[in-house]
Write an enzyme that holds these catalytic residues in place. Structure first.
Site, PDB file in Angstrom:
ATOM      1  N   ASP A  55       2.345   1.729   3.337  1.00 35.93           N
ATOM      2  CA  ASP A  55       3.290   0.710   3.823  1.00 35.93           C
ATOM      3  C   ASP A  55       4.705   1.171   3.474  1.00 35.93           C
ATOM      4  OD1 ASP A  55       1.358  -1.190   4.681  1.00 35.93           O
ATOM      5  OD2 ASP A  55       1.165  -1.968   2.632  1.00 35.93           O
ATOM      6  N   HIS A  80       0.889  -1.159   0.000  1.00 33.48           N
ATOM      7  CA  HIS A  80       0.000   0.000   0.000  1.00 33.48           C
ATOM      8  C   HIS A  80       0.928   1.210   0.000  1.00 33.48           C
ATOM      9  CE1 HIS A  80      -2.707  -2.923   2.213  1.00 33.48           C
ATOM     10  NE2 HIS A  80      -3.433  -2.575   1.172  1.00 33.48           N
ATOM     11  N   ASP A 139     -15.150 -12.394   3.342  1.00 30.34           N
ATOM     12  CA  ASP A 139     -13.927 -12.639   2.573  1.00 30.34           C
ATOM     13  C   ASP A 139     -12.907 -13.319   3.482  1.00 30.34           C
ATOM     14  OD1 ASP A 139     -11.772 -12.540   0.897  1.00 30.34           O
ATOM     15  OD2 ASP A 139     -11.676 -10.362   0.762  1.00 30.34           O
TER      16      ASP A 139
HETATM   17  C1  3MF Z   1      -7.824  -6.387  -1.304  1.00 25.86           C
HETATM   18  C2  3MF Z   1      -6.370  -6.245  -1.359  1.00 25.86           C
HETATM   19  C3  3MF Z   1      -5.607  -5.202  -0.626  1.00 25.86           C
HETATM   20  C4  3MF Z   1      -6.135  -5.011   0.779  1.00 25.86           C
HETATM   21  C5  3MF Z   1      -5.782  -6.158   1.655  1.00 25.86           C
HETATM   22  C6  3MF Z   1      -6.001  -5.869   3.104  1.00 25.86           C
HETATM   23  C7  3MF Z   1      -4.507  -4.061  -2.444  1.00 25.86           C
HETATM   24  O1  3MF Z   1      -8.189  -7.652  -1.689  1.00 25.86           O
HETATM   25  O2  3MF Z   1      -5.750  -7.012  -1.993  1.00 25.86           O
HETATM   26  O3  3MF Z   1      -5.455  -4.058  -1.395  1.00 25.86           O
HETATM   27  O4  3MF Z   1      -5.634  -3.912   1.334  1.00 25.86           O
HETATM   28  O5  3MF Z   1      -6.431  -7.314   1.238  1.00 25.86           O
HETATM   29  O6  3MF Z   1      -7.274  -6.180   3.532  1.00 25.86           O
END
Ligand code: 3MF
Ligand code: MG
Length: 345
Positions: free
Chosen positions: A53, A50, A249
């Site tokens: 990050d 991210h 999820d």
């Molecule tokens: C969503 C993603 C991420 C999320 C991660 C944290 C790129 O499916 O892949 O974004 O931030 O999953 O929950």
């Protein structure tokens, strides 16, 4: 000729603290340096970022300071033999993104989302990667009448175009998901993502990242979603994991819920020549809440091991016999062949 080798990537959020909607964190925080150490130990070459990050607190830093910090992160990666796979603007956690970013009903929030995304492009370039992943997390509705989907589609294209304009090298991989955190997302499937990209200012620079669980939540077969994107030359990333039907999820270990579906995903990556493209096999998996801190990376090791075992299964699949079954239209025999192969027979 030796078969092409796969490159693996992980995101720092894959090494989580075990919080769920019903309870607090259960494990101590893992430093970013330790995440990188784990990646090296487990044989992962790519890091998924991210924007914050890579550059924590970037909202409070000047554009030049953001670039300087991202460059420092790049040096750290270089020192460990790691590379950045992509950068994703994390719009869904900031107060300005409360009602979505690009499709917020608040024009100031929409402006913020685009500005933040441009900073993500700067971060990506400084990290030496050109891929921006857009997970349109809150671009949708909880109350269907709260947004106009015609307007929202135009706003999404406007945002994509702004990102493409920010740097001529930038490419975008849209990661669709049909729901969660919103009820109805505006870009629920790969078809939507590719259609949106084709209407952008530069369709050649817009592709997709496919997450197994997201396809399952949309009621679709992940390997067919991958095949569709591969056929268009648009599969620029994957988030392999697993999902046990229509519930929250889960981000389970790859293959944990449906080993045959995992096999089909690996097989389609083989058929589509994914390894030869040099793109990463990324995982988006969560450690179970019950895991003790010292064993909270096992889900990544297992996902990678299962993937590699399934590559062997795909490469040793009896294709000639399968072709004979298909020619005879004996799909029951094909079914048996697949099951026996997966059972090790
Ligand atoms: C969503 C993603 C991420 C999320 C991660 C944290 C790129 O499916 O892949 O974004 O931030 O999953 O929950
Ligand atoms: Mg994902």
């Amino acid at each position: 000729m030796p078969a092409a080798a796969y490159r693996f990537s992980l995101g720092p959020w894959n090494i989580g603290r075990g919080a769920d909607p019903f309870g607090p964190v259960v494990r101590p925080a893992v430093s970013f340096d330790d995440v990188l150490k784990t990646a090296v130990e487990l044989g992962f070459e790519g890091i998924q970022f991210h924007d914050d990050d890579a550059v924590p607190d970037l909202e409070n830093l000047s554009p030049s300071k953001i670039v300087a910090e991202a460059e420092a992160m790049k040096r750290k990666l270089d020192g460990l033999g790691l590379v950045a796979e992509f950068v994703a603007p994390r719009l869904w956690e900031h107060p300005s993104g409360i009602d979505g970013g690009y499709t917020s009903n608040d024009p100031a929030a929409r402006k913020w989302a685009i500005e933040r995304s441009k900073r993500s492009v700067d971060v990506a370039m400084a990290l030496g990667c050109d891929l921006i992943v857009l997970w349109p997390a809150r671009e949708g509705t909880a109350v269907r009448e709260s947004k106009n989907p015609v307007t929202a589609s135009a706003q999404l294209i406007e945002a994509i175009n702004a990102i493409l304009a920010a740097n001529p090298k930038a490419r975008i991989a849209i990661e669709p998901k049909p729901n969660e955190p919103v009820d109805h997302a505006f870009i629920p499937t790969i078809g939507h993502a590719l259609a949106l990209g084709s209407r952008s200012a530069d369709p050649a620079r817009v592709g997709v990242l496919i997450e197994t669980a997201h396809a399952i939540l949309a009621g679709l077969d992940p390997s067919d979603e991958m095949g569709f994107a591969l056929a268009a030359g648009k599969l620029w990333g994957v988030h392999l994991n697993d999902q046990n039907g229509l519930k929250f999820d889960q981000d389970k270990v790859f293959g944990a819920a449906n080993l045959r579906s995992a096999f089909d995903q690996v097989r389609v990556l083989e058929q589509g020549g994914y390894a030869a493209t040099g793109r990463f096999v990324g995982f988006d998996v969560k450690a179970q809440r019950t895991q003790k801190a010292e064993a909270a990376t096992a889900h990544l090791a297992t996902s990678k091991a299962v993937f590699l075992r399934l590559v062997e299964k795909a490469r040793s699949f009896p294709e000639t016999t399968a072709a004979q079954c298909i020619a005879a239209r004996d799909y029951e025999a094909l079914e048996r062949l697949v099951l026996e192969h997966l059972l090790g027979g």
